[in-house]
Design a protein around this motif. Structure first.
Motif, short mmCIF file in Angstrom:
data_model
loop_
_atom_site.label_atom_id
_atom_site.label_comp_id
_atom_site.label_asym_id
_atom_site.label_seq_id
_atom_site.Cartn_x
_atom_site.Cartn_y
_atom_site.Cartn_z
N THR A 23 1.05 -1.26 0.03
CA THR A 23 0.04 -0.09 -0.01
C THR A 23 0.88 1.30 -0.12
O THR A 23 2.00 1.40 0.25
CB THR A 23 -0.88 0.14 1.03
OG1 THR A 23 0.05 0.02 2.62
CG2 THR A 23 -1.66 -1.27 1.25
N ARG A 24 0.33 2.19 -0.43
CA ARG A 24 1.00 3.65 -0.34
C ARG A 24 0.32 4.62 0.62
O ARG A 24 -0.77 4.46 0.67
CB ARG A 24 1.19 4.13 -1.62
CG ARG A 24 2.04 3.25 -2.72
CD ARG A 24 2.39 3.87 -4.05
NE ARG A 24 3.47 4.99 -3.68
CZ ARG A 24 4.64 4.69 -3.66
NH1 ARG A 24 5.02 3.52 -3.53
NH2 ARG A 24 5.52 5.68 -3.57
N VAL A 25 1.19 5.37 1.21
CA VAL A 25 0.76 6.53 2.18
C VAL A 25 1.25 7.65 2.08
O VAL A 25 2.61 7.46 1.64
CB VAL A 25 0.68 5.85 3.70
CG1 VAL A 25 -0.16 4.60 3.90
CG2 VAL A 25 2.06 5.62 4.15
N SER A 26 1.03 8.64 2.70
CA SER A 26 1.73 10.13 2.65
C SER A 26 2.93 9.73 3.41
O SER A 26 2.89 9.25 4.43
CB SER A 26 0.79 11.07 3.34
OG SER A 26 1.56 12.00 3.41
N LYS A 27 3.87 10.36 3.02
CA LYS A 27 5.18 10.48 3.68
C LYS A 27 5.18 11.16 4.95
O LYS A 27 5.83 11.13 6.02
CB LYS A 27 6.29 10.88 2.96
CG LYS A 27 6.79 10.15 1.68
CD LYS A 27 7.97 10.77 0.83
CE LYS A 27 8.30 9.82 -0.08
NZ LYS A 27 9.56 10.05 -0.97
N ASN A 28 4.13 11.73 5.04
CA ASN A 28 3.95 12.59 6.41
C ASN A 28 3.05 12.21 7.24
O ASN A 28 2.35 12.68 8.35
CB ASN A 28 3.42 14.14 6.01
CG ASN A 28 3.61 15.00 7.07
OD1 ASN A 28 4.40 15.04 7.94
ND2 ASN A 28 2.53 15.87 7.51
N SER A 29 2.56 11.01 7.05
CA SER A 29 1.68 10.22 8.03
C SER A 29 2.45 9.46 9.22
O SER A 29 3.53 9.22 9.02
CB SER A 29 0.74 9.03 7.21
OG SER A 29 1.82 8.22 6.51
#
Length: 189
Positions: A24-30
């Motif tokens: 999965t991909r998530v925001s680098k700021n999460s």
């Protein structure tokens, strides 16, 4: 974790996202990438500490900790996955007991300085605390087991103890905080 990188410059993160171990991909700021990054930074600082002269047993302990931090980072990168084993926490508890026994009792807070190895261990301690806070933030956002947080908490304690061990036997290497001097200075004495 059988998937290995074959190409480093993938450009897939150019959009501000990062891939997790479950594809999965998530925001680098999460919270998850923050925790992963802080754990990675801690591992790098321990690598820098390993450049210093030290006893073979301490070198092996720190190398083992680096291995466990890779396990911890892997666990954080895959939601629901467990890589960090109970034995890793037990190793830290044993090391704390062993190395605390070598040290004189603290009379006051100490300043984070002394030998270069001790100062670097203090940097590792503070980065471990930040990584712990990042894991706590992640645990507040998502359900996770306690082991990652506990490992980082114990590791920061161990880094404090190891900083004192690195200063052991070095004249004037351990500098106590002078709280009474601060009060006198403020009073104009």
């Amino acid at each position: 974790m059988g998937k290995r990188l074959t190409q480093i410059a993938t450009r897939t993160g150019d959009d501000g996202t990062t891939g997790l171990g479950n594809n999965t991909r998530v925001s680098k700021n999460s919270p998850r990438p923050h925790a992963m990054g802080d754990i990675d930074e801690l591992n790098s600082h321990i690598g820098l500490l390993l450049c210093e002269p030290m006893e073979d047993a301490l070198r092996q302990l720190l190398t083992d900790i680096q291995q466990q931090l890779f396990n911890l980072g892997g666990e954080i990168s895959i939601p629901g996955y467990e890589l960090l084993k109970d034995e890793a926490l037990a190793q830290l508890d044993d090391a704390l007991k062993t190395h605390n026994a070598r040290l004189p009792r603290l009379q006051e807070f100490i300043l984070p300085n002394g030998t270069r190895a001790a100062a670097q261990a203090h940097v590792c301690r503070t980065v471990a605390r930040r990584a712990e806070r990042s894991v706590v933030a992640l645990q507040q956002a998502e359900e996770m087991r306690a082991a990652p947080r506990q490992y980082l908490n114990r590791l920061s304690d161990l880094m404090f103890v190891l900083a004192r061990v690195f200063n052991l036997g070095q004249a004037d290497a351990e500098v106590y905080w002078q709280s009474d001097k601060l009060a006198r200075d403020q009073a104009g004495d």
